[in-house]
Design a protein around this motif. Structure first.
Motif, PDB file in Angstrom:
ATOM      1  N   MET A  83       0.845  -1.181   0.000  1.00 57.26           N
ATOM      2  CA  MET A  83       0.000   0.000   0.000  1.00 57.26           C
ATOM      3  C   MET A  83       0.888   1.241   0.000  1.00 57.26           C
ATOM      4  SD  MET A  83      -2.394  -1.490   3.066  1.00 57.26           S
ATOM      5  CE  MET A  83      -3.613  -0.187   3.050  1.00 57.26           C
ATOM      6  N   ASN A  84       0.870   1.967  -1.102  1.00 53.55           N
ATOM      7  CA  ASN A  84       1.657   3.182  -1.246  1.00 53.55           C
ATOM      8  C   ASN A  84       0.746   4.395  -1.367  1.00 53.55           C
ATOM      9  OD1 ASN A  84       4.068   1.639  -1.318  1.00 53.55           O
ATOM     10  ND2 ASN A  84       3.916   1.413  -3.554  1.00 53.55           N
ATOM     11  N   SER A  85       1.320   5.561  -1.161  1.00 52.19           N
ATOM     12  CA  SER A  85       0.581   6.820  -1.279  1.00 52.19           C
ATOM     13  C   SER A  85      -0.726   6.769  -0.500  1.00 52.19           C
ATOM     14  CB  SER A  85       0.312   7.135  -2.758  1.00 52.19           C
ATOM     15  OG  SER A  85       1.515   7.236  -3.483  1.00 52.19           O
ATOM     16  N   LEU A  86      -0.642   6.332   0.729  1.00 51.32           N
ATOM     17  CA  LEU A  86      -1.837   6.135   1.542  1.00 51.32           C
ATOM     18  C   LEU A  86      -2.549   7.444   1.835  1.00 51.32           C
ATOM     19  CD1 LEU A  86      -0.459   3.391   3.897  1.00 51.32           C
ATOM     20  CD2 LEU A  86      -2.536   3.185   2.520  1.00 51.32           C
ATOM     21  N   LYS A  87      -3.867   7.351   1.877  1.00 51.83           N
ATOM     22  CA  LYS A  87      -4.738   8.487   2.133  1.00 51.83           C
ATOM     23  C   LYS A  87      -5.555   8.229   3.390  1.00 51.83           C
ATOM     24  CE  LYS A  87      -5.374   9.112  -2.862  1.00 51.83           C
ATOM     25  NZ  LYS A  87      -6.376   9.160  -3.958  1.00 51.83           N
ATOM     26  N   PRO A  88      -6.026   9.271   4.065  1.00 53.98           N
ATOM     27  CA  PRO A  88      -6.856   9.058   5.250  1.00 53.98           C
ATOM     28  C   PRO A  88      -8.069   8.177   4.982  1.00 53.98           C
ATOM     29  CG  PRO A  88      -6.139  11.327   5.182  1.00 53.98           C
ATOM     30  CD  PRO A  88      -5.694  10.703   3.879  1.00 53.98           C
ATOM     31  N   GLU A  89      -8.642   8.248   3.794  1.00 49.22           N
ATOM     32  CA  GLU A  89      -9.794   7.430   3.466  1.00 49.22           C
ATOM     33  C   GLU A  89      -9.464   5.950   3.311  1.00 49.22           C
ATOM     34  OE1 GLU A  89      -9.155  10.125  -0.252  1.00 49.22           O
ATOM     35  OE2 GLU A  89      -8.769  10.224   1.902  1.00 49.22           O
ATOM     36  N   ASP A  90      -8.180   5.597   3.342  1.00 44.72           N
ATOM     37  CA  ASP A  90      -7.779   4.200   3.341  1.00 44.72           C
ATOM     38  C   ASP A  90      -7.862   3.583   4.734  1.00 44.72           C
ATOM     39  OD1 ASP A  90      -7.107   4.074   0.554  1.00 44.72           O
ATOM     40  OD2 ASP A  90      -5.200   5.070   1.014  1.00 44.72           O
ATOM     41  N   THR A  91      -8.117   4.388   5.743  1.00 42.63           N
ATOM     42  CA  THR A  91      -8.217   3.896   7.109  1.00 42.63           C
ATOM     43  C   THR A  91      -9.345   2.881   7.227  1.00 42.63           C
ATOM     44  OG1 THR A  91      -7.324   5.925   8.075  1.00 42.63           O
ATOM     45  CG2 THR A  91      -8.680   4.541   9.494  1.00 42.63           C
ATOM     46  N   ALA A  92      -9.018   1.693   7.717  1.00 36.83           N
ATOM     47  CA  ALA A  92      -9.996   0.614   7.829  1.00 36.83           C
ATOM     48  C   ALA A  92      -9.317  -0.601   8.434  1.00 36.83           C
ATOM     49  CB  ALA A  92     -10.568   0.254   6.460  1.00 36.83           C
ATOM     50  N   VAL A  93     -10.125  -1.596   8.753  1.00 37.53           N
ATOM     51  CA  VAL A  93      -9.596  -2.916   9.062  1.00 37.53           C
ATOM     52  C   VAL A  93      -9.515  -3.679   7.753  1.00 37.53           C
ATOM     53  CG1 VAL A  93      -9.943  -5.074  10.306  1.00 37.53           C
ATOM     54  CG2 VAL A  93     -10.548  -2.906  11.384  1.00 37.53           C
ATOM     55  N   TYR A  94      -8.368  -4.245   7.472  1.00 39.95           N
ATOM     56  CA  TYR A  94      -8.140  -4.965   6.229  1.00 39.95           C
ATOM     57  C   TYR A  94      -8.168  -6.462   6.469  1.00 39.95           C
ATOM     58  CZ  TYR A  94      -6.983  -0.704   3.729  1.00 39.95           C
ATOM     59  OH  TYR A  94      -7.049   0.536   3.123  1.00 39.95           O
ATOM     60  N   TYR A  95      -8.901  -7.164   5.626  1.00 40.48           N
ATOM     61  CA  TYR A  95      -9.076  -8.599   5.742  1.00 40.48           C
ATOM     62  C   TYR A  95      -8.609  -9.298   4.472  1.00 40.48           C
ATOM     63  CZ  TYR A  95     -12.420  -7.280   9.409  1.00 40.48           C
ATOM     64  OH  TYR A  95     -13.031  -6.747  10.519  1.00 40.48           O
ATOM     65  N   CYS A  96      -7.972 -10.438   4.621  1.00 41.74           N
ATOM     66  CA  CYS A  96      -7.721 -11.291   3.470  1.00 41.74           C
ATOM     67  C   CYS A  96      -8.691 -12.459   3.513  1.00 41.74           C
ATOM     68  CB  CYS A  96      -6.271 -11.779   3.419  1.00 41.74           C
ATOM     69  SG  CYS A  96      -5.796 -12.900   4.750  1.00 41.74           S
ATOM     70  N   ALA A  97      -8.962 -13.042   2.357  1.00 34.99           N
ATOM     71  CA  ALA A  97      -9.939 -14.117   2.266  1.00 34.99           C
ATOM     72  C   ALA A  97      -9.642 -15.009   1.070  1.00 34.99           C
ATOM     73  CB  ALA A  97     -11.348 -13.540   2.153  1.00 34.99           C
ATOM     74  N   ARG A  98     -10.131 -16.222   1.140  1.00 34.78           N
ATOM     75  CA  ARG A  98      -9.957 -17.199   0.075  1.00 34.78           C
ATOM     76  C   ARG A  98     -11.174 -17.225  -0.827  1.00 34.78           C
ATOM     77  NH1 ARG A  98      -9.464 -23.662   1.109  1.00 34.78           N
ATOM     78  NH2 ARG A  98     -11.743 -23.427   1.169  1.00 34.78           N
ATOM     79  N   LYS A  99     -10.965 -17.128  -2.119  1.00 36.05           N
ATOM     80  CA  LYS A  99     -12.042 -17.079  -3.103  1.00 36.05           C
ATOM     81  C   LYS A  99     -12.465 -18.469  -3.538  1.00 36.05           C
ATOM     82  CE  LYS A  99     -13.083 -15.093  -7.669  1.00 36.05           C
ATOM     83  NZ  LYS A  99     -13.275 -16.381  -8.385  1.00 36.05           N
ATOM     84  N   VAL A 100     -13.780 -18.700  -3.571  1.00 36.94           N
ATOM     85  CA  VAL A 100     -14.312 -19.996  -3.983  1.00 36.94           C
ATOM     86  C   VAL A 100     -15.376 -19.899  -5.061  1.00 36.94           C
ATOM     87  CG1 VAL A 100     -13.775 -21.153  -1.820  1.00 36.94           C
ATOM     88  CG2 VAL A 100     -15.964 -19.976  -2.076  1.00 36.94           C
ATOM     89  N   LYS A 101     -15.827 -18.694  -5.413  1.00 37.01           N
ATOM     90  CA  LYS A 101     -16.820 -18.502  -6.448  1.00 37.01           C
ATOM     91  C   LYS A 101     -16.320 -17.531  -7.508  1.00 37.01           C
ATOM     92  CE  LYS A 101     -20.805 -19.809  -3.681  1.00 37.01           C
ATOM     93  NZ  LYS A 101     -22.168 -19.437  -3.209  1.00 37.01           N
ATOM     94  N   ILE A 102     -17.189 -17.203  -8.466  1.00 39.71           N
ATOM     95  CA  ILE A 102     -16.754 -16.521  -9.677  1.00 39.71           C
ATOM     96  C   ILE A 102     -16.328 -15.075  -9.466  1.00 39.71           C
ATOM     97  CG2 ILE A 102     -17.494 -15.721 -11.954  1.00 39.71           C
ATOM     98  CD1 ILE A 102     -19.212 -18.212 -12.157  1.00 39.71           C
ATOM     99  N   SER A 103     -17.140 -14.292  -8.769  1.00 37.87           N
ATOM    100  CA  SER A 103     -16.893 -12.863  -8.655  1.00 37.87           C
ATOM    101  C   SER A 103     -15.717 -12.551  -7.749  1.00 37.87           C
ATOM    102  CB  SER A 103     -18.142 -12.150  -8.138  1.00 37.87           C
ATOM    103  OG  SER A 103     -17.892 -10.774  -7.949  1.00 37.87           O
ATOM    104  N   TYR A 104     -14.793 -11.720  -8.238  1.00 35.86           N
ATOM    105  CA  TYR A 104     -13.649 -11.319  -7.428  1.00 35.86           C
ATOM    106  C   TYR A 104     -14.002 -10.229  -6.428  1.00 35.86           C
ATOM    107  CZ  TYR A 104     -10.226 -13.978 -10.114  1.00 35.86           C
ATOM    108  OH  TYR A 104      -9.494 -14.994 -10.693  1.00 35.86           O
TER     109      TYR A 104
END
Length: 123
Positions: A83-104
Protein backbone atom coordinates in the motif's frame (compact mmCIF):
# COMPACT_ATOMS: atom_id res chain seq x y z
CA UNK A 1 -9.36 -26.38 7.02
CA UNK A 2 -7.51 -23.12 6.41
CA UNK A 3 -6.72 -20.35 8.88
CA UNK A 4 -5.65 -16.90 7.67
CA UNK A 5 -3.76 -14.36 9.75
CA UNK A 6 -3.21 -10.77 8.60
CA UNK A 7 -0.35 -8.63 9.84
CA UNK A 8 1.50 -5.45 8.96
CA UNK A 9 -1.12 -2.86 9.81
CA UNK A 10 -0.42 0.22 11.86
CA UNK A 11 -0.42 3.99 11.94
CA UNK A 12 1.09 5.89 9.04
CA UNK A 13 0.99 9.46 7.78
CA UNK A 14 -0.72 10.33 4.53
CA UNK A 15 1.58 9.60 1.62
CA UNK A 16 3.31 6.80 3.48
CA UNK A 17 3.40 3.07 2.82
CA UNK A 18 2.53 -0.19 4.51
CA UNK A 19 2.91 -3.80 3.46
CA UNK A 20 0.23 -6.18 4.69
CA UNK A 21 0.75 -9.93 4.86
CA UNK A 22 -1.76 -12.75 5.01
CA UNK A 23 -0.27 -16.01 6.19
CA UNK A 24 -2.14 -19.28 5.88
CA UNK A 25 -1.86 -22.22 8.22
CA UNK A 26 -2.88 -25.67 7.18
CA UNK A 27 -2.93 -26.69 3.55
CA UNK A 28 -1.47 -24.53 0.83
CA UNK A 29 -3.47 -21.71 -0.77
CA UNK A 30 -1.87 -22.30 -4.14
CA UNK A 31 -5.02 -23.54 -5.90
CA UNK A 32 -7.21 -20.62 -4.78
CA UNK A 33 -7.59 -17.02 -5.79
CA UNK A 34 -7.28 -14.62 -2.86
CA UNK A 35 -8.64 -11.20 -2.08
CA UNK A 36 -8.29 -8.24 0.24
CA UNK A 37 -11.29 -6.36 1.63
CA UNK A 38 -11.55 -3.50 4.07
CA UNK A 39 -14.18 -2.18 6.43
CA UNK A 40 -14.57 0.99 8.47
CA UNK A 41 -17.01 1.41 11.39
CA UNK A 42 -20.55 1.87 10.12
CA UNK A 43 -19.59 1.16 6.52
CA UNK A 44 -20.00 -1.85 4.26
CA UNK A 45 -17.21 -4.25 3.55
CA UNK A 46 -15.35 -2.95 0.49
CA UNK A 47 -13.41 -4.87 -2.12
CA UNK A 48 -9.79 -3.77 -2.40
CA UNK A 49 -7.85 -6.22 -4.55
CA UNK A 50 -7.72 -9.84 -5.66
CA UNK A 51 -5.24 -12.19 -7.28
CA UNK A 52 -5.67 -15.41 -9.23
CA UNK A 53 -4.34 -18.70 -7.94
CA UNK A 54 -1.21 -18.50 -10.06
CA UNK A 55 -0.65 -14.79 -9.49
CA UNK A 56 -0.91 -14.07 -13.20
CA UNK A 57 -4.07 -11.95 -12.92
CA UNK A 58 -4.84 -9.15 -10.49
CA UNK A 59 -7.89 -7.00 -9.88
CA UNK A 60 -8.22 -3.69 -8.04
CA UNK A 61 -10.89 -1.36 -6.82
CA UNK A 62 -10.78 1.91 -8.73
CA UNK A 63 -9.99 3.79 -5.53
CA UNK A 64 -6.67 1.98 -5.06
CA UNK A 65 -5.45 1.49 -8.64
CA UNK A 66 -1.94 2.74 -9.09
CA UNK A 67 -1.32 2.84 -5.34
CA UNK A 68 -1.82 -0.72 -4.08
CA UNK A 69 -0.26 -3.93 -5.37
CA UNK A 70 -1.40 -7.43 -4.50
CA UNK A 71 1.01 -10.34 -4.80
CA UNK A 72 1.44 -13.86 -3.50
CA UNK A 73 4.10 -16.40 -2.70
CA UNK A 74 2.48 -19.80 -2.85
CA UNK A 75 5.59 -21.54 -1.57
CA UNK A 76 5.19 -19.53 1.65
CA UNK A 77 1.38 -19.71 1.73
CA UNK A 78 1.32 -15.94 1.93
CA UNK A 79 -0.52 -13.11 0.15
CA UNK A 80 0.67 -9.51 0.31
CA UNK A 81 -0.81 -6.08 -0.17
CA UNK A 82 1.69 -3.30 -0.78
CA UNK A 83 0.00 0.00 0.00
CA UNK A 84 1.66 3.18 -1.25
CA UNK A 85 0.58 6.82 -1.28
CA UNK A 86 -1.84 6.14 1.54
CA UNK A 87 -4.74 8.49 2.13
CA UNK A 88 -6.86 9.06 5.25
CA UNK A 89 -9.79 7.43 3.47
CA UNK A 90 -7.78 4.20 3.34
CA UNK A 91 -8.22 3.90 7.11
CA UNK A 92 -10.00 0.61 7.83
CA UNK A 93 -9.60 -2.92 9.06
CA UNK A 94 -8.14 -4.96 6.23
CA UNK A 95 -9.08 -8.60 5.74
CA UNK A 96 -7.72 -11.29 3.47
CA UNK A 97 -9.94 -14.12 2.27
CA UNK A 98 -9.96 -17.20 0.07
CA UNK A 99 -12.04 -17.08 -3.10
CA UNK A 100 -14.31 -20.00 -3.98
CA UNK A 101 -16.82 -18.50 -6.45
CA UNK A 102 -16.75 -16.52 -9.68
CA UNK A 103 -16.89 -12.86 -8.66
CA UNK A 104 -13.65 -11.32 -7.43
CA UNK A 105 -15.29 -8.24 -5.90
CA UNK A 106 -18.24 -9.90 -4.12
CA UNK A 107 -17.49 -10.86 -0.50
CA UNK A 108 -19.92 -13.76 -0.89
CA UNK A 109 -17.39 -15.39 -3.22
CA UNK A 110 -14.98 -15.95 -0.31
CA UNK A 111 -15.19 -18.57 2.42
CA UNK A 112 -12.21 -18.33 4.80
CA UNK A 113 -11.40 -14.94 6.33
CA UNK A 114 -8.64 -13.67 8.56
CA UNK A 115 -9.22 -11.68 11.73
CA UNK A 116 -8.19 -8.40 10.11
CA UNK A 117 -5.43 -5.88 10.68
CA UNK A 118 -6.01 -2.20 11.43
CA UNK A 119 -4.64 0.44 9.08
CA UNK A 120 -4.86 4.05 10.21
CA UNK A 121 -3.72 6.90 7.97
CA UNK A 122 -3.34 10.32 9.54
CA UNK A 123 -3.55 13.57 7.61
Amino acid sequence: QVQLVESGGGLVQAGGSLRLSCAASGRTLSSYAMGWFRQSPGKEREFVAAISWSGSSTYYAESVKGRFTISRDNAKNTVYLQMNSLKPEDTAVYYCARKVKISYSDYRSYDYWGQGTQVTVSS
